[in-house]
Write a protein that holds these residues in place. Sequence first.
Motif, PDB file in Angstrom:
ATOM      1  N   PRO A  59       0.697  -1.239   0.000  1.00 43.67           N
ATOM      2  CA  PRO A  59      -0.036   0.119  -0.010  1.00 43.67           C
ATOM      3  C   PRO A  59       0.750   1.168   0.186  1.00 43.67           C
ATOM      4  O   PRO A  59       0.413   2.224  -0.621  1.00 43.67           O
ATOM      5  CB  PRO A  59      -0.811   0.052   1.220  1.00 43.67           C
ATOM      6  CG  PRO A  59      -0.855  -1.524   1.320  1.00 43.67           C
ATOM      7  CD  PRO A  59       0.217  -2.146   1.095  1.00 43.67           C
ATOM      8  N   ALA A  60       2.040   1.295   0.749  1.00 39.19           N
ATOM      9  CA  ALA A  60       2.973   2.671   0.982  1.00 39.19           C
ATOM     10  C   ALA A  60       3.446   2.708  -0.662  1.00 39.19           C
ATOM     11  O   ALA A  60       3.589   3.661  -0.977  1.00 39.19           O
ATOM     12  CB  ALA A  60       4.073   2.101   1.660  1.00 39.19           C
ATOM     13  N   GLU A  61       3.630   1.790  -1.175  1.00 43.28           N
ATOM     14  CA  GLU A  61       4.583   1.654  -2.633  1.00 43.28           C
ATOM     15  C   GLU A  61       3.455   2.444  -3.804  1.00 43.28           C
ATOM     16  O   GLU A  61       3.529   3.207  -4.599  1.00 43.28           O
ATOM     17  CB  GLU A  61       4.950   0.584  -3.205  1.00 43.28           C
ATOM     18  CG  GLU A  61       6.120   0.060  -2.335  1.00 43.28           C
ATOM     19  CD  GLU A  61       6.602  -1.563  -2.644  1.00 43.28           C
ATOM     20  OE1 GLU A  61       7.582  -1.902  -2.336  1.00 43.28           O
ATOM     21  OE2 GLU A  61       5.708  -2.253  -3.298  1.00 43.28           O
ATOM     22  N   LEU A  62       1.825   2.100  -3.486  1.00 42.22           N
ATOM     23  CA  LEU A  62       1.107   2.396  -4.122  1.00 42.22           C
ATOM     24  C   LEU A  62       0.692   3.901  -4.195  1.00 42.22           C
ATOM     25  O   LEU A  62       0.513   4.581  -5.089  1.00 42.22           O
ATOM     26  CB  LEU A  62      -0.162   1.587  -4.053  1.00 42.22           C
ATOM     27  CG  LEU A  62      -0.302   0.113  -4.700  1.00 42.22           C
ATOM     28  CD1 LEU A  62      -1.367  -0.744  -4.102  1.00 42.22           C
ATOM     29  CD2 LEU A  62      -0.320   0.301  -5.915  1.00 42.22           C
ATOM     30  N   ALA A  87       1.130   6.997  -6.702  1.00 45.10           N
ATOM     31  CA  ALA A  87      -0.215   7.643  -7.071  1.00 45.10           C
ATOM     32  C   ALA A  87      -0.188   9.368  -6.822  1.00 45.10           C
ATOM     33  O   ALA A  87      -0.798   9.956  -7.408  1.00 45.10           O
ATOM     34  CB  ALA A  87      -1.272   7.196  -6.251  1.00 45.10           C
ATOM     35  N   ARG A  88       0.624   9.555  -5.719  1.00 46.48           N
ATOM     36  CA  ARG A  88       0.902  10.802  -5.604  1.00 46.48           C
ATOM     37  C   ARG A  88       2.019  11.753  -6.476  1.00 46.48           C
ATOM     38  O   ARG A  88       3.102  11.046  -6.572  1.00 46.48           O
ATOM     39  CB  ARG A  88       1.485  11.039  -4.124  1.00 46.48           C
ATOM     40  CG  ARG A  88       0.462  11.739  -3.121  1.00 46.48           C
ATOM     41  CD  ARG A  88       1.091  12.056  -1.837  1.00 46.48           C
ATOM     42  NE  ARG A  88       1.200  10.679  -1.007  1.00 46.48           N
ATOM     43  CZ  ARG A  88       2.141  10.375  -0.172  1.00 46.48           C
ATOM     44  NH1 ARG A  88       3.111  11.052   0.319  1.00 46.48           N
ATOM     45  NH2 ARG A  88       2.338   9.029   0.390  1.00 46.48           N
TER      46      ARG A  88
END
Length: 137
Positions: free
Chosen positions: A121-124, A128-129
């Motif tokens: 999730p952190a990589e996603l 995304a940002r």
Amino acid sequence: MNYVAPILIGLLYVLLMCLVREPHRRRLNAVMVGGAGAAYLSGGGLGGWEFAFTAVATYVAYRGLDSWTFVGIGWLMHTAWDVVHHVKGNPIIPFAHSSSLGCAICDPVIALWCLGGGRTPAELLRTARPDPEPGMR
């Protein structure tokens, strides 16, 4: 609940796998999909086709050791095999009639994550940002 629980199980699998660091995460998932490819062997509901599927799944899992795409393909192949077993009435867990259907719902959740690169999730969130403008830092 027969449809929601398998989705939640797929999401839980993904979250737990995110605790494993790369490159071990991809390799562990390749091993998992290889094991899933042999899950129906003991039931033998499709005769010799069980061996043929397991051989192809083993090859795909081997390729998955170095490729998230192949891991995702392996989970999609297992999904199709789950559907065949559900329709034929030969479930993955003999005493749970809808177990192959549940597996067919769960596996695409895992496959989509794998086809997306198996990211945490952190990589996603990082991808995304958007990066701030150079002068805005």
